[in-house]
Design an enzyme around this catalytic site. Structure first.
Site, PDB file in Angstrom:
ATOM      1  N   THR A 168       0.962  -1.208  -0.004  1.00  0.00           N
ATOM      2  CA  THR A 168      -0.140   0.135  -0.105  1.00  0.00           C
ATOM      3  C   THR A 168       0.935   1.335   0.068  1.00  0.00           C
ATOM      4  OG1 THR A 168      -1.597  -1.212   1.260  1.00  0.00           O
ATOM      5  CG2 THR A 168      -1.653   1.319   1.235  1.00  0.00           C
ATOM      6  N   LYS A 210      -6.572   1.230  -3.370  1.00  0.00           N
ATOM      7  CA  LYS A 210      -6.541   0.694  -1.891  1.00  0.00           C
ATOM      8  C   LYS A 210      -6.474   1.741  -0.843  1.00  0.00           C
ATOM      9  CE  LYS A 210      -5.059  -2.360   0.974  1.00  0.00           C
ATOM     10  NZ  LYS A 210      -4.586  -1.923   2.110  1.00  0.00           N
TER      11      LYS A 210
END
Length: 314
Positions: free
Chosen positions: A106, A184
């Site tokens: 991420t 995300k």
């Protein structure tokens, strides 16, 4: 059908361990999965925990993981780590021509796209495939994978997704890889908002006399799934752990990414900002082992309750 591509996994944090385990056990590999971690002992620990330790091969360096592989998965904690790993990977003796890199971390979309450009320039392929789900979902192979990049590269990676590391794929093929990390980070603000809402609700329930257990009954009926899981962690004091599942520094990194990305297009993420302020309190009280749902402790503290509800009766 047996998977003939040689596969490596770099990065064995809370999420990476489960995903690597599932690839080694479920992907029907023709050769052992190569695993590498900055702390090599963690790779040896993973190997020792498997029913078939020979299904993985521990190597010391990033380049040792990249050189023999056709497909290289990476799972790192932050943007700086991702950049460092890829700088090393792209200096692998013999080059990386034809290899596929699958980046599951991420990070900022700009980081993802920057790495992609370097990988493509070196003659390799690249997709971003960050995942939604807690470590338990990584362990059980029930993550949600978000995949973005060239269509043929995604097709090459699909055998490792549904039924191996995940239960489903959000397919963003032929978009820039940064679309996946944007998805995300956007999705993680929903998780932050959920935890913040639960924390405030449980503190209010306790102070109003309704009680956390009664509130939890409502949550079970109206919002099954992650809401129930986080609610249980809060009411049972499981937001204080020796090993956090979503460490405070990583949670604040994600919140910061989201806040800055939204501000760049004129959107003010007020809930994310409040959650980040509470995460700052978590860091002050618990330190680096603070966990995301410890936001509940921070809300309790500012509401005049003990940070740690395990000190309370009932």
């Amino acid at each position: 059908m047996q998977q003939q591509q040689r596969v490596s996994w770099i990065g064995l944090g809370n999420m990476g361990r489960g995903m690597a385990r599932n690839i080694s056990q479920k992907a029907n590999l023709s050769q052992s999965l190569i695993i590498q971690n900055r702390t090599t002992q963690r790779a040896h620990d993973l190997a020792a925990s498997l029913d078939n330790p020979g299904s993985v091969q521990v190597v010391e360096s990033v380049q040792d993981a990249v050189e023999p592989a056709d497909v290289v998965f990476t799972s790192l904690g932050d943007d700086a780590s991702v950049k460092d790993i890829y700088e090393s990977a792209l200096q692998t003796p013999g080059g990386v021509n034809g290899k596929l890199f699958v980046e599951t971390s991420t990070v900022l979309p700009e980081t993802t796209n920057e790495i992609c450009e370097k990988v493509l320039a070196a003659g390799a392929e690249f997709i971003a495939s960050p995942v939604f789900g807690a470590p338990a979902m990584a362990d059980s192979g029930s993550l949600i994978v978000v995949a973005s990049g060239a269509s043929n590269s995604i097709d090459r990676a699909l055998p490792f997704f549904t039924g191996v590391i995940g239960r489903s794929v959000i397919d963003l093929r032929d978009h820039a890889p940064g679309h996946a990390t944007l998805m995300k980070i956007t999705g993680n603000t929903f998780i932050l908002s959920m935890v913040e809402t639960l924390a405030e609700g449980h503190a209010w329930a306790e102070k109003s006399g309704l009680g956390s257990n009664m509130l939890h009954k409502f949550i079970e009926e109206m919002m099954p799934g992650p809401f129930v899981a986080y609610s249980n962690r809060m009411r049972h004091g499981d937001y204080l752990r020796e090993e956090p599942l979503f460490a405070v520094d990583l949670a604040r990194k994600d919140a910061g990414h989201a806040i800055r990305l939204a501000e760049s297009v004129g959107v003010d993420l007020k809930i994310a900002k409040v959650a980040d302020e509470h995460l700052m309190v978590v860091k002050e009280v618990v330190g680096p082992k603070g966990d995301l749902p410890a936001i509940y402790g921070a809300v309790r503290k500012e509401s005049g309750l003990e940070f740690d509800n395990r000190r309370m009766d009932g």
